[in-house]
Write a protein that holds these residues in place. Sequence first.
Motif, PDB file in Angstrom:
ATOM      1  N   LYS A 113       0.949  -1.100   0.071  1.00 53.61           N
ATOM      2  CA  LYS A 113       0.128  -0.090   0.036  1.00 53.61           C
ATOM      3  C   LYS A 113       0.968   1.327   0.039  1.00 53.61           C
ATOM      4  O   LYS A 113       0.518   2.174  -1.036  1.00 53.61           O
ATOM      5  N   SER A 114       1.831   1.533   0.965  1.00 48.80           N
ATOM      6  CA  SER A 114       2.822   2.420   1.004  1.00 48.80           C
ATOM      7  C   SER A 114       3.394   2.647  -0.325  1.00 48.80           C
ATOM      8  O   SER A 114       3.617   3.830  -0.764  1.00 48.80           O
ATOM      9  N   VAL A 115       4.033   1.696  -1.045  1.00 47.38           N
ATOM     10  CA  VAL A 115       4.641   1.809  -2.204  1.00 47.38           C
ATOM     11  C   VAL A 115       3.760   2.368  -3.267  1.00 47.38           C
ATOM     12  O   VAL A 115       3.975   3.287  -4.105  1.00 47.38           O
TER      13      VAL A 115
ATOM     14  N   HIS B 267       0.781   3.988  -3.246  1.00 51.21           N
ATOM     15  CA  HIS B 267       0.503   5.298  -3.119  1.00 51.21           C
ATOM     16  C   HIS B 267       1.755   6.163  -3.613  1.00 51.21           C
ATOM     17  O   HIS B 267       1.400   7.227  -4.458  1.00 51.21           O
ATOM     18  N   ARG B 268       2.772   5.939  -3.212  1.00 52.47           N
ATOM     19  CA  ARG B 268       3.946   6.807  -3.461  1.00 52.47           C
ATOM     20  C   ARG B 268       4.221   6.824  -4.925  1.00 52.47           C
ATOM     21  O   ARG B 268       4.476   7.761  -5.902  1.00 52.47           O
ATOM     22  N   ALA B 269       3.931   5.468  -5.621  1.00 54.40           N
ATOM     23  CA  ALA B 269       4.298   5.330  -7.118  1.00 54.40           C
ATOM     24  C   ALA B 269       3.345   6.056  -7.892  1.00 54.40           C
ATOM     25  O   ALA B 269       3.856   6.651  -8.840  1.00 54.40           O
TER      26      ALA B 269
ATOM     27  N   GLY C 137      -4.658   7.515   5.365  1.00 55.18           N
ATOM     28  CA  GLY C 137      -3.975   8.756   5.948  1.00 55.18           C
ATOM     29  C   GLY C 137      -2.737   8.882   5.042  1.00 55.18           C
ATOM     30  O   GLY C 137      -2.228  10.101   5.052  1.00 55.18           O
ATOM     31  N   THR C 138      -2.130   7.840   4.718  1.00 61.75           N
ATOM     32  CA  THR C 138      -0.941   8.134   3.619  1.00 61.75           C
ATOM     33  C   THR C 138      -1.390   9.155   2.676  1.00 61.75           C
ATOM     34  O   THR C 138      -0.808  10.031   2.360  1.00 61.75           O
ATOM     35  N   GLY C 139      -2.581   8.907   2.063  1.00 64.28           N
ATOM     36  CA  GLY C 139      -2.930   9.661   0.831  1.00 64.28           C
ATOM     37  C   GLY C 139      -3.304  11.166   1.406  1.00 64.28           C
ATOM     38  O   GLY C 139      -2.633  11.884   0.810  1.00 64.28           O
ATOM     39  N   MET C 140      -3.869  11.140   2.216  1.00 62.93           N
ATOM     40  CA  MET C 140      -4.143  12.682   2.569  1.00 62.93           C
ATOM     41  C   MET C 140      -2.879  13.573   3.096  1.00 62.93           C
ATOM     42  O   MET C 140      -2.798  14.569   2.799  1.00 62.93           O
ATOM     43  N   ARG C 141      -1.982  12.848   4.084  1.00 63.95           N
ATOM     44  CA  ARG C 141      -0.833  13.663   4.345  1.00 63.95           C
ATOM     45  C   ARG C 141       0.251  13.933   3.205  1.00 63.95           C
ATOM     46  O   ARG C 141       0.663  14.920   3.526  1.00 63.95           O
ATOM     47  N   LEU C 142       0.459  12.810   2.536  1.00 70.78           N
ATOM     48  CA  LEU C 142       1.403  13.143   1.538  1.00 70.78           C
ATOM     49  C   LEU C 142       0.907  14.022   0.375  1.00 70.78           C
ATOM     50  O   LEU C 142       1.499  15.077   0.209  1.00 70.78           O
TER      51      LEU C 142
ATOM     52  N   ALA D 129       7.657   9.595  15.370  1.00 71.63           N
ATOM     53  CA  ALA D 129       8.202   8.780  14.261  1.00 71.63           C
ATOM     54  C   ALA D 129       7.175   8.454  13.380  1.00 71.63           C
ATOM     55  O   ALA D 129       6.332   7.768  13.709  1.00 71.63           O
ATOM     56  N   SER D 130       7.199   9.236  12.326  1.00 69.35           N
ATOM     57  CA  SER D 130       6.007   9.170  11.460  1.00 69.35           C
ATOM     58  C   SER D 130       6.426   9.167   9.978  1.00 69.35           C
ATOM     59  O   SER D 130       6.939  10.340   9.593  1.00 69.35           O
ATOM     60  N   ALA D 131       6.408   8.216   9.153  1.00 71.77           N
ATOM     61  CA  ALA D 131       6.941   8.383   7.848  1.00 71.77           C
ATOM     62  C   ALA D 131       5.941   9.301   6.886  1.00 71.77           C
ATOM     63  O   ALA D 131       6.328   9.925   5.872  1.00 71.77           O
ATOM     64  N   GLN D 132       4.684   9.285   7.427  1.00 73.02           N
ATOM     65  CA  GLN D 132       3.760  10.359   6.686  1.00 73.02           C
ATOM     66  C   GLN D 132       4.114  11.762   6.817  1.00 73.02           C
ATOM     67  O   GLN D 132       4.180  12.433   5.973  1.00 73.02           O
ATOM     68  N   VAL D 133       4.551  11.917   8.082  1.00 74.72           N
ATOM     69  CA  VAL D 133       4.687  13.400   8.332  1.00 74.72           C
ATOM     70  C   VAL D 133       6.195  13.754   7.538  1.00 74.72           C
ATOM     71  O   VAL D 133       6.353  14.728   7.044  1.00 74.72           O
TER      72      VAL D 133
ATOM     73  N   THR E 227      12.103   5.713  10.216  1.00 71.68           N
ATOM     74  CA  THR E 227      10.665   5.148   9.695  1.00 71.68           C
ATOM     75  C   THR E 227      10.825   4.632   8.380  1.00 71.68           C
ATOM     76  O   THR E 227      11.845   4.870   7.484  1.00 71.68           O
ATOM     77  N   ARG E 228       9.964   4.029   7.797  1.00 73.59           N
ATOM     78  CA  ARG E 228       9.971   3.577   6.503  1.00 73.59           C
ATOM     79  C   ARG E 228      10.784   4.700   5.525  1.00 73.59           C
ATOM     80  O   ARG E 228       9.948   5.659   5.550  1.00 73.59           O
ATOM     81  N   ASP E 229      11.608   4.377   4.467  1.00 74.10           N
ATOM     82  CA  ASP E 229      11.982   5.305   3.722  1.00 74.10           C
ATOM     83  C   ASP E 229      11.653   5.148   2.310  1.00 74.10           C
ATOM     84  O   ASP E 229      12.365   5.236   1.192  1.00 74.10           O
TER      85      ASP E 229
ATOM     86  N   MET F 170       7.074  -2.121  13.446  1.00 75.63           N
ATOM     87  CA  MET F 170       6.054  -3.157  13.523  1.00 75.63           C
ATOM     88  C   MET F 170       4.680  -2.272  13.693  1.00 75.63           C
ATOM     89  O   MET F 170       3.671  -2.987  14.113  1.00 75.63           O
ATOM     90  N   ILE F 171       4.540  -0.931  13.417  1.00 74.21           N
ATOM     91  CA  ILE F 171       3.579  -0.248  13.787  1.00 74.21           C
ATOM     92  C   ILE F 171       2.281  -0.420  13.224  1.00 74.21           C
ATOM     93  O   ILE F 171       1.124  -0.489  14.021  1.00 74.21           O
ATOM     94  N   ASP F 172       2.172  -1.349  12.182  1.00 70.58           N
ATOM     95  CA  ASP F 172       0.872  -1.725  11.308  1.00 70.58           C
ATOM     96  C   ASP F 172       0.595  -2.916  12.137  1.00 70.58           C
ATOM     97  O   ASP F 172      -0.501  -3.489  11.450  1.00 70.58           O
ATOM     98  N   GLU F 173       1.541  -3.855  12.608  1.00 74.83           N
ATOM     99  CA  GLU F 173       1.189  -5.094  12.687  1.00 74.83           C
ATOM    100  C   GLU F 173       0.690  -5.411  14.115  1.00 74.83           C
ATOM    101  O   GLU F 173       0.718  -6.860  14.572  1.00 74.83           O
TER     102      GLU F 173
ATOM    103  N   VAL G 105      -4.080   6.524  17.271  1.00 74.93           N
ATOM    104  CA  VAL G 105      -4.495   7.435  16.284  1.00 74.93           C
ATOM    105  C   VAL G 105      -4.375   6.895  14.714  1.00 74.93           C
ATOM    106  O   VAL G 105      -4.166   7.545  13.894  1.00 74.93           O
ATOM    107  N   LYS G 106      -4.468   5.560  14.649  1.00 76.19           N
ATOM    108  CA  LYS G 106      -4.616   4.766  13.445  1.00 76.19           C
ATOM    109  C   LYS G 106      -5.867   4.983  13.056  1.00 76.19           C
ATOM    110  O   LYS G 106      -6.788   5.604  13.445  1.00 76.19           O
ATOM    111  N   GLU G 107      -6.406   3.977  11.915  1.00 73.23           N
ATOM    112  CA  GLU G 107      -7.525   3.819  11.308  1.00 73.23           C
ATOM    113  C   GLU G 107      -8.583   3.898  12.228  1.00 73.23           C
ATOM    114  O   GLU G 107      -9.766   4.135  12.264  1.00 73.23           O
TER     115      GLU G 107
HETATM  116  C1  S3P Z   1       2.471   4.841   6.254  1.00 68.97           C
HETATM  117  C2  S3P Z   1       3.356   5.251   7.516  1.00 68.97           C
HETATM  118  C3  S3P Z   1       2.801   4.739   8.936  1.00 68.97           C
HETATM  119  C4  S3P Z   1       1.579   3.584   8.716  1.00 68.97           C
HETATM  120  C5  S3P Z   1       0.714   3.689   7.623  1.00 68.97           C
HETATM  121  C6  S3P Z   1       1.431   3.817   6.237  1.00 68.97           C
HETATM  122  C7  S3P Z   1       3.321   5.349   5.238  1.00 68.97           C
HETATM  123  O1  S3P Z   1       1.845   5.951   9.572  1.00 68.97           O
HETATM  124  O2  S3P Z   1       1.055   3.300  10.124  1.00 68.97           O
HETATM  125  O3  S3P Z   1       0.003   2.483   7.335  1.00 68.97           O
HETATM  126  O4  S3P Z   1       3.106   4.720   4.026  1.00 68.97           O
HETATM  127  O5  S3P Z   1       4.062   6.401   5.071  1.00 68.97           O
HETATM  128  P1  S3P Z   1       2.484   6.978  10.341  1.00 68.97           P
HETATM  129  O6  S3P Z   1       3.620   7.741   9.606  1.00 68.97           O
HETATM  130  O7  S3P Z   1       1.555   7.788  10.945  1.00 68.97           O
HETATM  131  O8  S3P Z   1       3.420   6.177  11.525  1.00 68.97           O
END
Ligand code: S3P
Length: 435
Positions: free
Chosen positions: A24-26, A28-30, A97-102, A169-173, A196-198, A316-319, A344-346
Amino acid sequence: MSQPYWIARKGSALQGTLAIPGDKSVSHRAVMFAALADGVSRIEGFLEGEDTRATARIFAQMGVRFETPSPSQRIVHGVGVDGLTAPHEALDCGNAGTGMRLLAGLLAAQPFATVLVGDASLSRRPMRRITDPLARMGARIDTEADGTPPLRIHGGQPLQGIHYELPVASAQVKSAVLLAGLHAQGETTVVEPHPTRDYTERMLRAFGVDIDFQPGTARLRGGQRLRATDIVVPADFSSAAFFIVAASVIPGSQVRLRSVGLNPRRTGLLAALRLMGADIVEENPAEHGGEPVADLVVRHAPLHGVEIPVALVPDMIDEFPALFVAAAAAQGPTVVRGAAELRVKESDRLAAMATGLRTLGLRVDETDDGATLHPGPLGSGTIESHDDHRIAMAFAIAGQLSTGEVRINDVANVATSFPGFDRLAREAGFGLAGS
Ligand code: S3P
């Protein structure tokens, strides 16, 4: 309209080779970066989920043309960083959330105004974590009084680069700030309290952007253009997680999950489960579009409770919904700390998992930032998913361990990240009936 539900009950040992949908993360970004690039990009393995399709639809509303030669493929006709056109209506991010924040980061510097809306769950999620740094860069974005969506992005503001130390720690932010930085004057640097995820950093580089990054920091110069490229999306580790846990806890199980993305910032669950005694072997390692992938062969193994190392939490934040079910099947308590972000997830995932597992007969001591779970036999009950895809899938596994039946309400949102989960689960051996 009545909401779909599942009835989960003991099935058979899990068997087979399972193909897990794209990350999902990849995905969205793609879509986002291909849309902003100069030229035509091809995406293979795109997640046909509601979240990622919502992102594609939003770029179509802003003048980007997509072709779908087959499911899970997209050909994207990029319009360039300055080529988006003003949409006629609000942009609906659905549950994402990823869609909206990015998107907020991307749209903050566009010459036109936009409004980002989401579903009921997304409309409750905190957005000041992005609007604060974006405002410091010069953006004008209004939220509701409590900092939740809709986001009204005024556009037309010149942005300044920023040196930003993330409070969480938030990859979305991180990604929102970097994407605004791409349109800003000067340099933008983001420093994280824990790496966080890069994917944003790796993929921007694949699209030709000059970006420096290492775990915990990223830096880029504004004013760069993106060059179209082809992206291969790996299978989503977070979706695979449900089958990793299910095969670990259901006696007699052995499954192979093909070519799962193993980016180290995503695989904390593997480390946690191995600490608990799980039997998970990685085979056929390869690289898909710059991301490490491997087949995961998972066999049932007796698990024991552990204290989850706090350093693993962001990886492992989503796990955690899946982890809680593994803990329910273990010998001895499992302790989770340092995981306040789960609230503050889904949904508030600490509360949703604690309440659901209590309904099935377990003792769960909840704290502000975690829980101690005391395992035991799981009984019957009705579980509220709180419209959260991962809560629904976690309790589908719990149903396999139950002495009776587990009814899971409101499972429609599973399609946001894992369309076809119930079919795949049944094929593998789950006892799972739909409404
Ligand atoms: C994501 C980052 C994480 C994760 C979400 C996807 C991303 O959120 O929980 O499912 O694709 O950057 P946070 O940045 O709020 O930790």
